[in-house]
Design a protein around this motif. Structure first.
Motif, PDB file in Angstrom:
ATOM      1  N   MET A 152       1.000  -1.248  -0.428  1.00  0.00           N
ATOM      2  CA  MET A 152       0.175   0.030   0.410  1.00  0.00           C
ATOM      3  C   MET A 152       1.302   1.238   0.273  1.00  0.00           C
ATOM      4  O   MET A 152       0.653   2.330  -0.871  1.00  0.00           O
ATOM      5  CB  MET A 152      -0.595   0.097   1.383  1.00  0.00           C
ATOM      6  N   GLU A 153       2.263   0.726   0.301  1.00  0.00           N
ATOM      7  CA  GLU A 153       3.311   2.703   0.502  1.00  0.00           C
ATOM      8  C   GLU A 153       3.564   3.097  -0.604  1.00  0.00           C
ATOM      9  O   GLU A 153       3.620   3.689  -1.072  1.00  0.00           O
ATOM     10  CB  GLU A 153       4.120   2.000   2.020  1.00  0.00           C
ATOM     11  N   GLU A 154       3.658   1.659  -1.536  1.00  0.00           N
ATOM     12  CA  GLU A 154       3.657   1.865  -2.509  1.00  0.00           C
ATOM     13  C   GLU A 154       3.031   2.719  -3.492  1.00  0.00           C
ATOM     14  O   GLU A 154       3.396   3.804  -4.294  1.00  0.00           O
ATOM     15  CB  GLU A 154       4.154   0.435  -3.399  1.00  0.00           C
ATOM     16  N   LYS A 155       1.665   1.744  -3.598  1.00  0.00           N
ATOM     17  CA  LYS A 155       0.660   2.695  -4.104  1.00  0.00           C
ATOM     18  C   LYS A 155       0.521   4.787  -3.869  1.00  0.00           C
ATOM     19  O   LYS A 155      -0.116   4.484  -4.432  1.00  0.00           O
ATOM     20  CB  LYS A 155      -0.548   1.464  -3.983  1.00  0.00           C
ATOM     21  N   LYS A 156       0.914   4.131  -2.410  1.00  0.00           N
ATOM     22  CA  LYS A 156       0.653   5.848  -2.330  1.00  0.00           C
ATOM     23  C   LYS A 156       1.892   6.396  -1.798  1.00  0.00           C
ATOM     24  O   LYS A 156       1.563   7.945  -2.748  1.00  0.00           O
ATOM     25  CB  LYS A 156       0.357   5.559  -0.181  1.00  0.00           C
ATOM     26  N   GLY A 157       3.215   5.888  -2.548  1.00  0.00           N
ATOM     27  CA  GLY A 157       4.083   7.108  -3.396  1.00  0.00           C
ATOM     28  C   GLY A 157       3.533   7.328  -4.734  1.00  0.00           C
ATOM     29  O   GLY A 157       4.036   7.720  -5.021  1.00  0.00           O
ATOM     30  N   VAL A 158       3.008   5.930  -5.710  1.00  0.00           N
ATOM     31  CA  VAL A 158       2.645   6.476  -6.956  1.00  0.00           C
ATOM     32  C   VAL A 158       1.946   7.405  -7.193  1.00  0.00           C
ATOM     33  O   VAL A 158       2.040   8.377  -7.736  1.00  0.00           O
ATOM     34  CB  VAL A 158       2.300   4.871  -7.767  1.00  0.00           C
ATOM     35  N   ALA A 159       0.207   7.385  -6.146  1.00  0.00           N
ATOM     36  CA  ALA A 159      -0.593   8.656  -6.434  1.00  0.00           C
ATOM     37  C   ALA A 159       0.745   9.710  -5.944  1.00  0.00           C
ATOM     38  O   ALA A 159       0.051  11.131  -6.187  1.00  0.00           O
ATOM     39  CB  ALA A 159      -1.139   8.334  -5.248  1.00  0.00           C
ATOM     40  N   GLU A 160       0.935  10.198  -4.645  1.00  0.00           N
ATOM     41  CA  GLU A 160       2.179  11.531  -4.880  1.00  0.00           C
ATOM     42  C   GLU A 160       2.812  11.467  -5.509  1.00  0.00           C
ATOM     43  O   GLU A 160       3.099  12.403  -5.512  1.00  0.00           O
ATOM     44  CB  GLU A 160       2.773  11.172  -3.452  1.00  0.00           C
ATOM     45  N   ARG A 161       3.609  10.794  -6.124  1.00  0.00           N
ATOM     46  CA  ARG A 161       4.595  11.018  -7.059  1.00  0.00           C
ATOM     47  C   ARG A 161       3.826  11.601  -8.904  1.00  0.00           C
ATOM     48  O   ARG A 161       3.664  12.813  -8.870  1.00  0.00           O
ATOM     49  CB  ARG A 161       4.990   9.871  -7.928  1.00  0.00           C
ATOM     50  N   LEU A 162       2.608  11.070  -8.689  1.00  0.00           N
ATOM     51  CA  LEU A 162       2.162  12.022  -9.757  1.00  0.00           C
ATOM     52  C   LEU A 162       1.369  12.865  -9.778  1.00  0.00           C
ATOM     53  O   LEU A 162       1.259  14.023 -10.405  1.00  0.00           O
ATOM     54  CB  LEU A 162       0.950  10.805 -10.430  1.00  0.00           C
ATOM     55  N   THR A 163       0.306  12.622  -8.520  1.00  0.00           N
ATOM     56  CA  THR A 163      -0.178  14.431  -8.099  1.00  0.00           C
ATOM     57  C   THR A 163       0.977  15.460  -7.736  1.00  0.00           C
ATOM     58  O   THR A 163       0.339  16.179  -7.455  1.00  0.00           O
ATOM     59  CB  THR A 163      -1.207  14.262  -7.296  1.00  0.00           C
ATOM     60  N   LEU A 164       2.281  15.334  -7.562  1.00  0.00           N
ATOM     61  CA  LEU A 164       3.264  16.112  -6.732  1.00  0.00           C
ATOM     62  C   LEU A 164       2.284  16.917  -5.648  1.00  0.00           C
ATOM     63  O   LEU A 164       2.736  18.149  -5.629  1.00  0.00           O
ATOM     64  CB  LEU A 164       3.437  17.516  -8.343  1.00  0.00           C
ATOM     65  N   GLY A 165       1.548  16.552  -4.981  1.00  0.00           N
ATOM     66  CA  GLY A 165       2.163  17.153  -3.612  1.00  0.00           C
ATOM     67  C   GLY A 165      -0.116  18.034  -3.598  1.00  0.00           C
ATOM     68  O   GLY A 165       0.146  18.402  -2.753  1.00  0.00           O
ATOM     69  N   ILE A 166      -0.509  17.556  -5.249  1.00  0.00           N
ATOM     70  CA  ILE A 166      -1.993  18.710  -5.330  1.00  0.00           C
ATOM     71  C   ILE A 166      -2.505  18.297  -4.257  1.00  0.00           C
ATOM     72  O   ILE A 166      -3.435  19.158  -3.304  1.00  0.00           O
ATOM     73  CB  ILE A 166      -1.888  18.502  -6.280  1.00  0.00           C
ATOM     74  N   THR A 167      -3.097  17.077  -3.769  1.00  0.00           N
ATOM     75  CA  THR A 167      -3.939  16.323  -2.763  1.00  0.00           C
ATOM     76  C   THR A 167      -3.520  17.253  -1.358  1.00  0.00           C
ATOM     77  O   THR A 167      -4.916  17.216  -1.015  1.00  0.00           O
ATOM     78  CB  THR A 167      -3.899  15.194  -2.780  1.00  0.00           C
ATOM     79  N   ARG A 168      -2.658  17.867  -1.307  1.00  0.00           N
ATOM     80  CA  ARG A 168      -2.376  17.787   0.430  1.00  0.00           C
ATOM     81  C   ARG A 168      -2.845  19.263   0.412  1.00  0.00           C
ATOM     82  O   ARG A 168      -2.930  19.923   0.846  1.00  0.00           O
ATOM     83  CB  ARG A 168      -0.867  17.715   0.437  1.00  0.00           C
ATOM     84  N   ILE A 169      -2.655  19.689  -0.763  1.00  0.00           N
ATOM     85  CA  ILE A 169      -2.660  21.151  -1.123  1.00  0.00           C
ATOM     86  C   ILE A 169      -3.999  21.724  -0.457  1.00  0.00           C
ATOM     87  O   ILE A 169      -5.162  22.289  -0.106  1.00  0.00           O
ATOM     88  CB  ILE A 169      -1.876  22.266  -2.272  1.00  0.00           C
ATOM     89  N   LEU A 170      -4.841  20.714  -2.233  1.00  0.00           N
ATOM     90  CA  LEU A 170      -6.558  21.027  -1.559  1.00  0.00           C
ATOM     91  C   LEU A 170      -6.955  20.991  -0.067  1.00  0.00           C
ATOM     92  O   LEU A 170      -7.975  21.499  -0.558  1.00  0.00           O
ATOM     93  CB  LEU A 170      -7.031  19.998  -2.707  1.00  0.00           C
ATOM     94  N   GLU A 171      -6.101  19.470   0.586  1.00  0.00           N
ATOM     95  CA  GLU A 171      -6.576  19.324   1.823  1.00  0.00           C
ATOM     96  C   GLU A 171      -6.744  20.470   2.698  1.00  0.00           C
ATOM     97  O   GLU A 171      -7.841  20.815   3.565  1.00  0.00           O
ATOM     98  CB  GLU A 171      -6.295  17.862   1.945  1.00  0.00           C
ATOM     99  N   SER A 172      -5.570  21.466   2.875  1.00  0.00           N
ATOM    100  CA  SER A 172      -4.894  22.248   3.811  1.00  0.00           C
ATOM    101  C   SER A 172      -6.548  23.515   3.067  1.00  0.00           C
ATOM    102  O   SER A 172      -6.159  24.390   3.640  1.00  0.00           O
ATOM    103  CB  SER A 172      -4.083  22.592   3.342  1.00  0.00           C
TER     104      SER A 172
END
Length: 288
Positions: free
Chosen positions: A1-21
């Motif tokens: 699951m950590e690998e999948k999370k890393g792929v998602a983070e790499r593709l979105t370039l951290g945008i999800t964390r910005i949106l959540e904030s």
């Protein structure tokens, strides 16, 4: 699951964390896809007599398409707002506008919009000449923009039977006018993320701009290009927008995950997540 999370983070370039904030953002969803097969890319190139740009090829070898959506809470209701999408290889279809618009004799076609009006085309390195609806251009849809236009991969100066190699990214609005966006897919990918997939964000590159409703959303959630800084630093020391918006580092390609044997798939440990749905923080990664 950590690998999948890393792929998602790499593709979105951290945008999800910005949106959540951001205030009011209630649901951020990234649809995870398997990488495209090389034979699918070769088949596409042979079928369409075009060479995929290297950065777009690397993108498809990392993920066969891209979908990231987010919503906001208004009056206790979840309202969809942002959508970032790149079609899969199968849906990267060529537009065929020369077909007639009306079932009448001598009916006009979209190719009739290519009249030159006696003026010569002006072309520069910053803004190439507009594409044509006839055989001089080969046009492929990257994003339907929710019916508000089309983002297209465009090959110009094409000849019958000759493989087209050079391409640009253009926006075709609902009035069938062309607007130049970027010279490469990487540049467009960066624009898509920095504009947060806001409604009608592509109209920022047109003379008339977006609709009043879309401008209201933009004032509430301004694109990152309008902010002085990319974002604060989290306690771990990482910026909220990884790699300084460098998608080249994101498109590293990956191999498909081998299907586990039935004996292994039936084993599940405590705390395991449901198949096909992985929660990552406040947002979700949906397997396709």
């Amino acid at each position: 699951m950590e690998e999948k999370k890393g792929v998602a983070e790499r593709l979105t370039l951290g945008i999800t964390r910005i949106l959540e904030s951001m205030p009011g953002v209630a649901d951020t969803r990234f649809v995870e896809r398997e990488p495209a097969e090389k034979r699918s890319l070769l088949s596409w190139e042979q079928k369409n007599t075009c060479i995929l740009p290297e950065d777009l090829r690397d993108f498809y070898l990392t993920t066969d398409g891209f979908t990231l959506t987010w919503s906001v809470t208004l009056d206790n209701e979840c309202v969809p707002v942002g959508c970032m999408m790149i079609n899969s290889v199968v849906r990267l279809r060529q537009l065929h506008p020369p077909t007639t618009l009306f079932s009448l004799p001598n009916a006009p076609t979209l190719a009739d919009l290519d009249w030159d009006g006696g003026s010569t085309e002006s072309e520069s390195e910053d803004c190439p000449a507009v594409p044509h609806f006839d055989s001089r251009s080969r046009i492929f849809e990257l994003d339907s923009c929710g019916g508000n236009g089309k983002v297209c991969l465009v090959y110009r100066n094409c000849s019958q039977g000759i493989v087209a190699q050079q391409s640009h990214i253009w926006f075709l609005d609902r009035s069938l006018y062309w607007h130049y966006l970027t010279p490469t897919f990487t540049s467009y990918y960066r624009l898509m993320l920095t504009h947060l997939g806001l409604p009608e964000w592509q109209y920022s590159f047109t003379p008339y701009g977006a609709s009043p409703q879309a401008k209201q959303w933009e004032s509430l959630y301004p694109p990152l290009t309008f902010q002085r800084e990319l974002g604060p630093v989290d306690p771990a020391g990482d910026t909220h927008f990884n790699n300084k918006l460098d998608p080249i580092k994101a498109f590293k390609g990956r191999s498909k995950v081998a299907t586990p044997k039935k004996k292994q798939s039936t084993q599940s440990g405590p705390g395991g997540s449901a198949k096909g749905h992985v929660s990552v923080g406040k947002h979700a990664v949906v397997r396709r």
